[in-house]
Design a protein around this motif. Structure first.
Motif, PDB file in Angstrom:
ATOM      1  N   PHE A  16      11.751  15.715  -2.041  1.00  8.45           N
ATOM      2  CA  PHE A  16      11.132  16.403  -3.163  1.00  8.45           C
ATOM      3  C   PHE A  16       9.627  16.544  -2.933  1.00  8.45           C
ATOM      4  CE2 PHE A  16      14.924  14.389  -4.830  1.00  8.45           C
ATOM      5  CZ  PHE A  16      15.481  15.373  -5.646  1.00  8.45           C
ATOM      6  N   LEU A  17       9.129  17.734  -3.216  1.00 12.98           N
ATOM      7  CA  LEU A  17       7.692  18.005  -3.202  1.00 12.98           C
ATOM      8  C   LEU A  17       7.253  18.346  -4.620  1.00 12.98           C
ATOM      9  CD1 LEU A  17       7.433  20.394  -0.115  1.00 12.98           C
ATOM     10  CD2 LEU A  17       6.685  18.026  -0.188  1.00 12.98           C
ATOM     11  N   ALA A  18       6.203  17.702  -5.097  1.00 11.04           N
ATOM     12  CA  ALA A  18       5.627  18.000  -6.407  1.00 11.04           C
ATOM     13  C   ALA A  18       4.232  18.565  -6.174  1.00 11.04           C
ATOM     14  CB  ALA A  18       5.567  16.733  -7.264  1.00 11.04           C
ATOM     15  N   LEU A  19       4.083  19.865  -6.358  1.00 14.06           N
ATOM     16  CA  LEU A  19       2.860  20.565  -5.977  1.00 14.06           C
ATOM     17  C   LEU A  19       1.985  20.903  -7.181  1.00 14.06           C
ATOM     18  CD1 LEU A  19       4.337  23.014  -3.293  1.00 14.06           C
ATOM     19  CD2 LEU A  19       3.534  20.646  -3.014  1.00 14.06           C
ATOM     20  N   VAL A  20       0.723  21.190  -6.894  1.00 17.66           N
ATOM     21  CA  VAL A  20      -0.253  21.551  -7.928  1.00 17.66           C
ATOM     22  C   VAL A  20      -0.804  22.929  -7.595  1.00 17.66           C
ATOM     23  CG1 VAL A  20      -2.430  20.945  -9.048  1.00 17.66           C
ATOM     24  CG2 VAL A  20      -0.861  19.125  -8.305  1.00 17.66           C
ATOM     25  N   ASN A  21      -0.548  23.911  -8.448  1.00 11.85           N
ATOM     26  CA  ASN A  21      -1.050  25.267  -8.200  1.00 11.85           C
ATOM     27  C   ASN A  21      -1.747  25.859  -9.417  1.00 11.85           C
ATOM     28  OD1 ASN A  21       1.282  25.602  -9.710  1.00 11.85           O
ATOM     29  ND2 ASN A  21       2.217  27.101  -8.326  1.00 11.85           N
ATOM     30  N   VAL A  22      -2.469  24.988 -10.157  1.00 15.69           N
ATOM     31  CA  VAL A  22      -3.110  25.437 -11.403  1.00 15.69           C
ATOM     32  C   VAL A  22      -4.583  25.067 -11.515  1.00 15.69           C
ATOM     33  CG1 VAL A  22      -0.947  25.348 -12.692  1.00 15.69           C
ATOM     34  CG2 VAL A  22      -2.423  23.328 -12.634  1.00 15.69           C
ATOM     35  N   THR A  31      -5.400  16.725  -5.495  1.00 17.01           N
ATOM     36  CA  THR A  31      -5.461  17.136  -6.891  1.00 17.01           C
ATOM     37  C   THR A  31      -4.252  16.684  -7.711  1.00 17.01           C
ATOM     38  OG1 THR A  31      -4.503  19.281  -6.264  1.00 17.01           O
ATOM     39  CG2 THR A  31      -6.902  19.148  -6.420  1.00 17.01           C
ATOM     40  N   GLY A  32      -3.411  15.821  -7.116  1.00 13.92           N
ATOM     41  CA  GLY A  32      -2.279  15.277  -7.860  1.00 13.92           C
ATOM     42  C   GLY A  32      -0.923  15.613  -7.292  1.00 13.92           C
ATOM     43  N   TYR A  33      -0.853  16.111  -6.070  1.00 16.22           N
ATOM     44  CA  TYR A  33       0.433  16.437  -5.470  1.00 16.22           C
ATOM     45  C   TYR A  33       1.000  15.221  -4.749  1.00 16.22           C
ATOM     46  CZ  TYR A  33      -3.105  17.721  -1.937  1.00 16.22           C
ATOM     47  OH  TYR A  33      -4.209  17.745  -1.113  1.00 16.22           O
ATOM     48  N   TYR A  34       2.312  15.228  -4.522  1.00 17.95           N
ATOM     49  CA  TYR A  34       2.982  14.076  -3.919  1.00 17.95           C
ATOM     50  C   TYR A  34       4.382  14.477  -3.493  1.00 17.95           C
ATOM     51  CZ  TYR A  34       4.910  13.790  -8.690  1.00 17.95           C
ATOM     52  OH  TYR A  34       5.505  14.081  -9.898  1.00 17.95           O
ATOM     53  N   SER A  35       5.070  13.577  -2.827  1.00 15.51           N
ATOM     54  CA  SER A  35       6.460  13.797  -2.437  1.00 15.51           C
ATOM     55  C   SER A  35       7.223  12.497  -2.574  1.00 15.51           C
ATOM     56  CB  SER A  35       6.555  14.334  -1.001  1.00 15.51           C
ATOM     57  OG  SER A  35       6.109  13.353  -0.069  1.00 15.51           O
ATOM     58  N   PHE A  36       8.540  12.620  -2.634  1.00 18.88           N
ATOM     59  CA  PHE A  36       9.391  11.428  -2.661  1.00 18.88           C
ATOM     60  C   PHE A  36      10.780  11.815  -2.170  1.00 18.88           C
ATOM     61  CE2 PHE A  36       9.676  13.387  -6.827  1.00 18.88           C
ATOM     62  CZ  PHE A  36      11.022  13.320  -7.182  1.00 18.88           C
TER      63      PHE A  36
END
Length: 314
Positions: free
Chosen positions: A167-173, A155-160
């Motif tokens: 870094f974790l970029a999460l989707v919770n919406v 759904t659009g999450y990723y890490s770098f």
């Protein structure tokens, strides 16, 4: 300094939150070393921050621009978003990246997304990242993913990784009827993503909705965050940076520090102080004091993450 510790993720009461907010409005540097947090008040001048070492990392968090909003709380959200960008561009040090933690738009129209992209394109940084807010997925997440979904998962999450920080970029919406939800597919991905990392790797997590039970009645929590954070227990330093609540708050639970950011559009009430989390209209001339950006610095030599919350200049 007021420190709130809640290992059971219980709901914050109004009195405890307001005690926290009494000091959170000040520019505060938070330092995390081995999961232990300390804080000290500093001046508002970013030039007073310590000079970076070669492996240090400096970035900026912006949040909740709500492009397209129309209301008395802010007659021109595009202007204040632009002012926030100008503030970032005027910082003494150019950030390695800028992260927008959601609600880029107010009703997720193509025109609103285009405005965000145009303004964000003027940021003086090598990278601009984002995670969606619930206002960015109204009617579905496709419009957001069409613009920002490249090289993401699910759904659009990723890490770098950058300068030794993961870094974790999460989707919770995405489940708006159940605000604050990661889902099993994303939880499985988080577990796998972290599995190969050494335990002394600093972890920074971005999401829109807070990953602790800040105020569940208003959707200010993530119901399955305990599972996600369970995968991070072995790491010495974990920091979760969120938007959504349009105000500054910091909380510590074990090895995890949670920090919520101001928005660039309008303030929201503190939990329990209003019937609902609707935009707050402040007296004339005071809006900029309720809006702002966050400067974040990882200091490699001391293994510290420091956050300074700056209000918009008047």
């Amino acid at each position: 300094m007021t420190e709130l510790t809640d290992t059971n993720h219980s709901e914050l009461d109004r009195r405890g939150f307001l005690k926290c907010m009494a000091w959170a409005g000040t520019a505060v540097t938070w330092t995390v070393s081995g999961g232990v947090l300390s804080a000290c008040e500093i001046g508002a001048n970013p030039a007073q921050a310590p000079k970076p070492r070669s492996k240090d990392l400096y970035f900026v968090q912006i949040s909740d621009s709500h492009i397209g909003f129309k209301g008395t709380a802010n007659a021109d959200v595009t202007a204040t978003f632009g002012q926030a960008i100008s503030q970032v561009n005027a910082l003494a040090q150019r950030p390695a990246f800028v992260m927008n933690t959601g609600d880029l738009t107010h009703t997720s129209t193509a025109a609103q997304f285009d405005t965000v992209k145009q303004l964000a394109g003027t940021l003086k940084t090598a990278h601009v990242f984002q995670v969606p807010g619930e206002h960015d997925v109204i009617g579905g997440a496709q419009a957001y993913l069409d613009r920002y979904g490249k090289s993401t998962v699910g759904t659009g999450y990723y890490s770098f990784d950058m300068n030794g920080v993961h870094f974790l970029a999460l989707v919770n919406v995405n489940q708006t009827e159940q605000m604050g939800h990661l889902g099993q597919e994303q939880l499985d991905w988080i577990k796998k993503d972290l599995s190969g990392l050494a335990s002394d790797t600093p972890i920074v997590v971005f999401a829109h909705v807070p990953l602790f039970a800040m105020y569940p009645q208003w959707g200010w929590s993530t119901d399955d965050a305990v599972q996600a954070l369970g995968f991070m227990k072995r790491f010495g330093s974990v920091s979760c940076l969120n938007g959504h609540v349009h105000q500054v708050m910091t909380k510590v639970e074990g090895n995890v520090t949670f920090h919520t950011a101001r928005g660039t559009a309008f303030p929201l009430p503190a939990p329990g102080t209003a019937p609902a989390p609707t935009p707050v209209t402040v007296p004339a001339g005071q809006l900029h004091q309720a809006l702002g950006v966050s400067e974040v610095r990882w200091t490699a030599r001391y293994s510290r993450l420091a956050i300074v919350d700056d209000t918009l200049p008047t």
